[in-house]
Design a protein around this motif. Structure first.
Motif, short mmCIF file in Angstrom:
data_model
loop_
_atom_site.label_atom_id
_atom_site.label_comp_id
_atom_site.label_asym_id
_atom_site.label_seq_id
_atom_site.Cartn_x
_atom_site.Cartn_y
_atom_site.Cartn_z
N MET B 64 0.83 -1.21 0.00
CA MET B 64 0.00 0.00 0.00
C MET B 64 0.86 1.26 0.00
O MET B 64 0.57 2.21 -0.72
N VAL B 65 1.93 1.24 0.82
CA VAL B 65 2.80 2.42 0.89
C VAL B 65 3.44 2.67 -0.47
O VAL B 65 3.44 3.81 -0.99
N VAL B 66 3.96 1.59 -1.09
CA VAL B 66 4.61 1.75 -2.38
C VAL B 66 3.61 2.22 -3.42
O VAL B 66 3.91 3.09 -4.25
N ALA B 67 2.38 1.68 -3.36
CA ALA B 67 1.37 2.08 -4.34
C ALA B 67 1.04 3.56 -4.20
O ALA B 67 0.87 4.26 -5.20
N ALA B 68 0.97 4.04 -2.95
CA ALA B 68 0.65 5.46 -2.75
C ALA B 68 1.74 6.34 -3.36
O ALA B 68 1.46 7.31 -4.07
N ALA B 69 3.02 5.96 -3.12
CA ALA B 69 4.12 6.75 -3.69
C ALA B 69 4.10 6.69 -5.21
O ALA B 69 4.30 7.71 -5.89
N VAL B 71 1.55 6.19 -7.18
CA VAL B 71 0.44 6.96 -7.75
C VAL B 71 0.80 8.45 -7.82
O VAL B 71 0.52 9.11 -8.82
N VAL B 72 1.46 8.94 -6.77
CA VAL B 72 1.81 10.37 -6.77
C VAL B 72 2.71 10.70 -7.96
O VAL B 72 2.45 11.62 -8.74
N VAL B 73 3.77 9.89 -8.13
CA VAL B 73 4.72 10.19 -9.22
C VAL B 73 4.06 9.94 -10.58
O VAL B 73 4.17 10.77 -11.49
#
Lengths: 303, 98
Positions: B64-69, B71-73
């Motif tokens: 989830m953490v990696v996915a959030a990062a 998505v931002v980029v």
């Protein structure tokens, strides 16, 4: 203490596991419907909302799988943050973009269908049957609390990965800031430069340097989507903004002057009290002299 | 038995894969990737239940953490491309073809 143990029904009148499987089947239907919606809706905004449905259904499944912390994180991080980010970007760039439905690659769809069927066959047949033992359940692991158990793992065994996550997040934040500030390709135009450019355009092409004609104001229309009429009955070309022209249907000159023409015709065809020499005078009124005179001046300069 | 969870995750993953391959709007492609990540998370969490240890949930948390990062980029890249090309269709992105 998991979410499900808060519900007193389990272990009471229902056999154990029944509520979990009811939850599973309801959420599975919603998740698959939402996933299909993501892929097959033509508008990105509907895709984003379908994705929200998938994520909420998965969050409920996490809760039923004894993962209350991830249930909360799924809703807060995915449905709350990621989905809202998606919706912002869709609103910024994608509201009026449609996917073209024509195939650019030959046999693309057939190949995709084959790939999809192959993947699902492999996954369901090979991996789906890999679980042969009864699930152990997380009652023991969650004994001192799910969040406490996760915290113990994250801050002890996986602490290096956790630190790496911090580096990842800060790089992502910096990257987003760098990408959001593009370098200016042309210098910003100030008022003097714009005035100079207008005068140069006037010298070169005769384009009127002053204000553009304003939109038409008639008895039945006064929106900015109404074009002004020139004395010859045609539309003043610059009187409606190009952006509005893209979005709204602009009434044509005939439509605008139709009520007036009808009134003129009704008067002319009336009980014969009107002299023949009055009709040309009324006809002249047809051109809205008071309204389109400013447009006339502007329009002439444009030639 | 946790087989139904695996099968559901497989179906979601495949739908995400098909969407990734078939759609040409970069935003929808991105959503399909998110769908695949979520399917993987479901497997992690159901396997955590099967084995009775919390490591699967920790893995899902990191995903989830990696996915959030990501998505931002990814979304800021899509925004940049849209700014310069007025389109989010991946068909138009052929600048690096040759």
């Amino acid at each position: 203490m998991t979410l499900l143990t808060l519900i007193p029904l389990e272990g009471g009148i229902f056999p154990p596991g029944l509520l979990t499987s009811i939850t599973f089947w309801i959420c599975a239907v919603f998740a698959i419907a939402g996933a299909l919606g993501v892929v097959f809706f033509q508008k990105p905004i509907y895709s984003a909302l379908s994705l929200a449905l998938v994520m909420v259904s998965l969050a409920v499944l996490y809760a039923s799988l004894n993962a209350p912390f991830l249930f909360a994180v799924q809703i807060i991080v995915y449905t709350g943050a990621v989905l809202m980010l998606f919706l912002f970007v869709v609103m910024l760039v994608g509201v009026d973009t449609h996917d073209s439905v024509t195939e650019t690659l030959k046999g693309h769809r057939i190949a995709v269908t084959v790939a999809g069927l192959g993947t699902i066959a492999l996954l369901v047949l090979a991996v789906g049957n890999a679980v042969t033992t009864e699930p152990v359940g997380l009652e023991e692991a969650n004994a001192s609390g799910n969040v406490q158990g996760l915290a113990e793992l994250v801050f002890q065994r996986y602490v290096i990965a956790f630190e790496a996550t911090a580096a990842l997040l800060i790089s992502a934040a910096v990257a987003a800031m760098v990408l959001a500030h593009p370098t200016r390709l042309k210098p910003k135009l100030d008022q003097t430069a714009m005035a100079e450019r207008r005068m140069q355009a006037y010298a070169a092409s005769g384009r009127h340097p002053g204000a553009l004609p304003n939109s038409g104001v008639f008895a039945r229309h006064n929106s900015i989507a109404t074009p002004a009429l020139l004395p010859d009955g045609t539309v003043a070309p610059d009187s409606v903004s190009a952006i509005i022209e893209e979005r709204v249907s602009i009434p044509s000159a005939e439509e605008l002057s139709a009520p007036h023409a009808e009134a003129v015709a009704a008067i002319a065809g009336g009980p014969g009290e009107i002299d023949a020499d009055q009709i040309p005078a009324v006809e002249r009124g047809h051109d809205h002299p008071g309204l389109s005179n400013p447009a006339e001046k502007e329009g002439d300069d444009h030639e | 038995m946790n087989d139904p969870y695996i099968v559901l995750a497989a179906i979601l993953f495949t739908i995400g894969l098909v969407g990734f391959l078939i759609r040409r709007n970069a935003l929808v492609i991105f959503m399909s990737v998110e769908l695949m990540l979520n399917a993987c998370n479901l497997v992690f969490i159901s396997m955590s239940q099967v084995h009775g240890i919390l490591d699967g949930q920790v893995a899902a948390f990191f995903v989830m953490v990696v996915a959030a990062a990501e998505v931002v980029v990814g979304l800021s890249i899509i925004l940049m491309i849209y700014r310069s090309r007025r389109s989010t269709s991946v068909d138009n992105l052929t600048a690096m073809k040759h």
